[in-house]
Design a protein around this motif. Structure first.
Motif, PDB file in Angstrom:
ATOM      1  N   ARG A 138      26.625  26.589  -6.526  1.00  7.57           N
ATOM      2  CA  ARG A 138      26.480  27.576  -5.300  1.00  7.57           C
ATOM      3  C   ARG A 138      27.838  28.459  -5.211  1.00  7.57           C
ATOM      4  O   ARG A 138      27.373  29.764  -4.891  1.00  7.57           O
ATOM      5  N   LEU A 167      21.858  24.630  -2.842  1.00  6.71           N
ATOM      6  CA  LEU A 167      21.175  25.271  -1.857  1.00  6.71           C
ATOM      7  C   LEU A 167      19.989  26.203  -2.605  1.00  6.71           C
ATOM      8  O   LEU A 167      19.625  26.975  -2.214  1.00  6.71           O
ATOM      9  N   THR A 169      20.495  27.789  -5.188  1.00  5.70           N
ATOM     10  CA  THR A 169      21.132  28.947  -5.969  1.00  5.70           C
ATOM     11  C   THR A 169      20.936  28.651  -7.425  1.00  5.70           C
ATOM     12  O   THR A 169      20.847  29.656  -8.438  1.00  5.70           O
ATOM     13  N   ARG A 172      18.135  30.572  -9.181  1.00 12.83           N
ATOM     14  CA  ARG A 172      18.421  32.129  -9.351  1.00 12.83           C
ATOM     15  C   ARG A 172      19.528  32.425 -10.384  1.00 12.83           C
ATOM     16  O   ARG A 172      19.145  33.267 -11.329  1.00 12.83           O
TER      17      ARG A 172
END
Lengths: 269, 269
Positions: A138, A167, A169, A172
């Motif tokens: 994160r 979270l 991340t 991505r």
């Protein structure tokens, strides 16, 4: 209190979630289990294949979460409703929010990573705690790192606690597994990166260093720091000055301090 | 498998540990339960009264920990040996290390805090997760903060997970409870501190700000940030620039990034 008999689709997905507790199963099937609203939304936003969404209708309060469930259902994703008691058995949250999913995701192989020119990359070696690794991801995402390379024998990035602490991340940000630390350092070197190690014993403070892009920052285990062979492969070692009694910062905090110092040196945002 | 009957002193201390799970009991008795080698060693080093040391002889491997147990025994601290199964029932670690203690410690009242001239102080409002609060304390200690003021309705600093995540720095670093956030801000103001809030919506990045000592940095809840009345009471708000998809950093990471930027601006260490 045995309650109603468990429907077959519920039984099947609960079994799948339990199977994905094993790192080997996650690796072989390139799938993971993720719990929490933000992490499930992040999987959807990242366009990952969602195998199933598991929810506890009586617990799930977030409207954004219900919208996401509806979108996933429209795209043909199976929805498995669980009573609170059964959802709690799958959950590792103190107060389960009532949303989880089985997602087709696994960390990449190192050779598949292709950071852009001028990238800032984090190499994390032997980070043992999955929650710390997730917070590190994160943090790296927040500071605009182009990738995180996970090396050594620490926590698995596809561990549910890592994914939740990240979270989402993790879904991505490019995340790759490197095997041993020196391999990750060689990978960064081959891409023209300066490689900066962090060590409690380095002479140089992390301030006022000429951090030229592209750059790889190497952080080590919470307990023992970097392995000697990994530290030796780096171009430079820096330490974060410590004033208190503890000899180090939490690894995700240290990563944040370093990344934002590099960002500041590069002209801020 | 009932095993051997539980000796009375064991029963008494296990009951005491369970009672101290209640924040009210910890507050009333100014005592806490702490698990983990570093945290117990820190309590001893800080010269705190140790009411009892609880250990699992078959699990405890650290020589430094055994030495500490011997010192505590010499000072008349009761030692309670527990079989692995009973120790595990008290533990919240995945792999219990076999050392815990009941310690006479509680956070201070705000008026009892007296930071030195030129101090750097953290005010943490509504930090909900005890582990995050503990990591924040460890970070503040590492960066040489003179105190942490805990405000709002977040986690209790004497929560066992906070104490463990703090690595026992909670026992050394002055930690006080403020009640509402604006009260903490007034307290800092009355001691001549500039009070800097952090907010995801502030215009100003946290870099290049004229952080003059003495200084209080105010960080807010992981979910919602600072309460409006607390933010309004501060002199200035800064944001940590964010590049990724998540809207914020973990609160302990954000605290580290800010504290080390202040330290850098003050001439480093």
């Amino acid at each position: 209190m045995p309650g109603a008999p468990q429907p077959p689709s519920e039984r099947r997905w609960v079994a799948r979630v339990r199977a994905l507790a094993e790192p080997r199963a996650r690796r072989a099937e390139r799938a993971c289990f993720v719990e929490g609203i933000r992490a499930v939304l992040a999987a959807e936003e990242a366009g990952l294949p969602v195998e199933a969404v598991l929810l506890c209708p009586e617990s799930l309060r977030s409207e954004a979460a219900w919208d996401a469930v509806a979108r996933l259902e429209r795209h043909g994703v199976p929805r498995v409703d669980l009573p609170a008691r059964r959802f709690a058995q799958l959950s590792d949250m103190d107060n389960p929010v009532g949303l989880a999913a089985v997602v087709g995701w696994a960390p990449a192989a190192l050779d598949a990573l292709d950071p852009p020119p001028g990238a800032l990359v984090v190499i994390a070696e032997d980070v043992g705690d999955a929650g710390n690794l997730g917070t590190l991801l994160r943090t790296a995402d927040g500071a605009g790192a182009a990738a995180v390379v996970v090396a050594g024998s620490g926590a698995d990035p596809s561990h549910r606690r890592c994914l939740r602490a990240s979270l989402g991340t993790a879904f991505r940000l490019p995340v790759a597994l490197a095997g041993e630390g020196p391999r990750a350092v060689s990978w960064a070197r081959a891409r023209g990166m300066a490689v900066v190690a962090t060590s409690a014993h380095a002479e140089r403070a992390h301030w006022g260093v000429d951090y030229r892009p592209p750059l790889a920052l190497v952080v080590g285990s919470e307990e023992r720091g970097l392995r000697p062979e990994t530290a030796a492969a780096c171009d430079l070692a820096v330490r974060i000055p410590m004033w208190g009694t503890a000899s180090s910062l939490n690894v995700a905090v240290a990563t944040g301090v370093l990344l934002y110092e590099v960002r500041r040196a590069w002209g801020g945002g």
